[in-house]
Design a protein around this motif. Structure first.
Motif, mmCIF file in Angstrom:
data_model
loop_
_atom_site.group_PDB
_atom_site.id
_atom_site.type_symbol
_atom_site.label_atom_id
_atom_site.label_comp_id
_atom_site.label_asym_id
_atom_site.label_seq_id
_atom_site.Cartn_x
_atom_site.Cartn_y
_atom_site.Cartn_z
ATOM 1 N N SER A 88 -56.108 -1.596 25.535
ATOM 2 C CA SER A 88 -57.388 -1.395 24.865
ATOM 3 C C SER A 88 -57.144 -0.960 23.430
ATOM 4 N N LEU A 89 -58.155 -1.089 22.600
ATOM 5 C CA LEU A 89 -58.031 -0.652 21.204
ATOM 6 C C LEU A 89 -57.739 0.837 21.137
ATOM 7 N N LYS A 90 -58.318 1.609 22.051
ATOM 8 C CA LYS A 90 -58.073 3.056 22.067
ATOM 9 C C LYS A 90 -56.608 3.356 22.373
ATOM 10 N N SER A 91 -56.059 2.685 23.381
ATOM 11 C CA SER A 91 -54.657 2.893 23.726
ATOM 12 C C SER A 91 -53.748 2.444 22.594
ATOM 13 N N GLU A 92 -54.039 1.296 22.019
ATOM 14 C CA GLU A 92 -53.230 0.782 20.916
ATOM 15 C C GLU A 92 -53.207 1.755 19.746
ATOM 16 N N ALA A 93 -54.364 2.330 19.441
ATOM 17 C CA ALA A 93 -54.457 3.260 18.311
ATOM 18 C C ALA A 93 -53.639 4.517 18.571
ATOM 19 N N LEU A 94 -53.702 5.035 19.781
ATOM 20 C CA LEU A 94 -52.968 6.264 20.108
ATOM 21 C C LEU A 94 -51.464 6.021 20.125
ATOM 22 N N ILE A 95 -51.034 4.862 20.657
ATOM 23 C CA ILE A 95 -49.611 4.534 20.643
ATOM 24 C C ILE A 95 -49.121 4.329 19.214
ATOM 25 N N ALA A 96 -49.933 3.678 18.392
ATOM 26 C CA ALA A 96 -49.561 3.467 16.986
ATOM 27 C C ALA A 96 -49.413 4.790 16.251
ATOM 28 N N LYS A 97 -50.283 5.750 16.567
ATOM 29 C CA LYS A 97 -50.198 7.061 15.918
ATOM 30 C C LYS A 97 -48.885 7.765 16.279
ATOM 31 N N GLU A 98 -48.498 7.674 17.562
ATOM 32 C CA GLU A 98 -47.213 8.250 17.967
ATOM 33 C C GLU A 98 -46.058 7.587 17.225
ATOM 34 N N ASN A 99 -46.115 6.262 17.141
ATOM 35 C CA ASN A 99 -45.031 5.541 16.481
ATOM 36 C C ASN A 99 -44.925 5.887 15.004
ATOM 37 N N LEU B 99 -43.465 3.703 28.877
ATOM 38 C CA LEU B 99 -44.328 2.583 29.219
ATOM 39 C C LEU B 99 -45.609 2.671 28.390
ATOM 40 N N PRO B 100 -46.201 1.550 28.008
ATOM 41 C CA PRO B 100 -47.406 1.587 27.177
ATOM 42 C C PRO B 100 -48.657 1.930 27.987
ATOM 43 N N VAL B 101 -48.662 3.139 28.516
ATOM 44 C CA VAL B 101 -49.807 3.677 29.242
ATOM 45 C C VAL B 101 -50.138 5.020 28.612
ATOM 46 N N VAL B 102 -51.386 5.234 28.232
ATOM 47 C CA VAL B 102 -51.783 6.481 27.562
ATOM 48 C C VAL B 102 -52.632 7.287 28.541
#
Length: 428
Positions: A9-20, A30-33
């Motif tokens: 989801s866009l929400k998950s993508e945004a949170l993973i991008a912030k971590e990166n 794993l790409p699970v938030v």
């Protein structure tokens, strides 16, 4: 399947991008938030429910957000959080009494993390060697096992086989001798050849990070007997295996009262016991090193410590977490359901050759996937697990650990076995 191929989801993508962007890249999750957990389940930011089959590397044995443990933390946090050890606090003494009686030792040295506890045990062992055993200063050696995992501090990676954890972090700490795991003859050979400088033998009762490598029956008892014969301290790292995970209070089974499932394994009481993770139920960082007076009394004021070690919240949380283990019979549950899980996994393996081996004890288990360690097959399988509602993680390339919270039920185990088989069948 890679991160970019996973439908996020866009929400998950945004949170993973912030971590990166803002965090160090020292993990490959794993790409699970996740945003919520309860018992054996966790939920991601989009509300999808998963079975947690990793349990934060066995830190949440009591289940996510156990109300008794969380309640103890909240109550203490509203009263007194930290004093440092410059002063006494009203929670530390009761915790020390409780934990030493619980595991059958004279004294405990509380710390915060598993790696800190291992470092503490190394220092304690060396000091005992010089002041009690009489080894000349700076000559003490500690025997360790190949493929061990005790943490990632500089001293600990000095005796690791994991080149990814070692490369570009030297120079390393001397004083360690590596031998093969589950090899009593190798231990005896080192003890006989260098007994005048050997201070201790540091071992995981089951090598978790190596892929849940369970040693041969009687290995620990024979190793302990050899150490005793050579006046060498037997140091058990039970950060991951302890607190009921393997179907008994401790994998070494020393002084435990959970005999169900333990009858065929000799009891082994370590000279130094290292605990962490589930000693707090995953609610707060707590670790502990336990030993009897003859060993622990070598530590004097100013020689070791931690600002947060033994803080009031940690003490209250740890008592509650250990009470839950006893009150809810989690060791017995792990012993019984571990058999159910392994039997189910072996039945799947008989139908699907993608599993080449099932191993484990209690609810610390693993499958070996039919590929080499450089393959991404195990990772892709774990991605498929997550798609179907179960979270697990590969280790050492082709091994997948299955370690759910110990509060799981038999019905839930069978539901998870169905998920596992469904996912594996997608790779036939």
């Amino acid at each position: 399947m890679t991160h970019t191929e996973q439908n996020l989801s866009l929400k998950s993508e945004a949170l993973i991008a912030k971590e990166n962007q803002y965090g160090a890249h020292n993990y490959h999750p794993l790409p699970v938030v996740l945003e919520r957990g309860e018992g054996v389940h966790v939920w991601d930011v989009d509300g999808k429910q998963y079975y947690d089959f990793l349990s934060a590397y066995s830190a949440v044995n009591q289940g996510h957000c156990h109300p008794k443990i969380v309640g103890a933390m909240i109550k203490q946090a509203q009263t007194l959080t930290l004093t440092s050890r410059a002063f006494h606090n009203d929670q530390l003494g009761p915790f020390e009494e409780y934990v030493t009686k619980y595991f059958g030792f004279d004294k405990v040295l509380p710390m915060n993390t598993g790696a800190e506890a291992v470092e503490t045990a190394v220092k304690l062992c060396r000091k005992w060697a010089y002041e009690v055993k009489g080894i000349p200063e700076n000559q003490a050696q500690i025997i360790v096992c190949e493929n061990n995992f005790h943490g990632r501090t500089t001293t600990i990676v000095s005796f690791s086989n994991d080149e990814n954890a070692r490369k570009s972090f030297g120079p390393f700490t001397a004083g360690f001798i590596k031998i093969p795991y589950d090899d009593v003859d190798a231990l005896e050979a080192v003890l006989k050849s260098t007994t005048t400088t050997i201070a201790g033998f540091l071992v995981e009762p089951i090598q978790g990070e190596a892929g849940v490598y369970v040693p041969s029956e009687g290995y620990l008892a024979k190793a302990k007997a050899l150490c005793a014969a050579h006046n060498v301290l037997f140091i058990a790292d039970e950060v991951q295996t302890g607190i009921a995970r393997t179907g008994r209070l401790l994998a070494t089974c020393g002084n435990c009262d959970c005999k169900k499932g333990c009858e065929n394994t000799p009891e082994v009481k370590p000279d130094i016991l290292i605990l962490g993770k589930a000693i707090s139920g995953g609610v707060y960082p707590v670790s502990a090193v336990l030993a009897n007076d003859a060993i622990m009394n070598v530590i004097q004021p100013g020689q070791h410590g931690s600002t947060f070690g033994g803080n009031p919240i940690a003490a209250a949380v740890a008592i509650a977490a250990l009470e839950v283990v006893k009150d809810e019979n989690l060791a017995q549950n792990a012993a019984y359901l571990g058999e159910v899980l392994r039997n189910g996994l072996n039945e799947i393996a008989a139908r699907n050759p993608i599993i080449t081996l099932v191993r484990g004890k209690g609810l610390l288990n693993a499958i070996v996937v039919n590929c080499d360690e450089e393959s991404d097959l195990a990772w892709n399988i774990c991605m498929k697990f997550s798609e179907y509602g179960l979270l697990a993680k590969p280790t050492h390339g082709n091994k997948i650990r299955f370690a759910p919270p110990l509060v799981i039920t038999e019905t839930q185990i069978h539901e998870c076995l169905a998920i596992i088989e469904r996912a594996l069948n997608d790779f036939r």
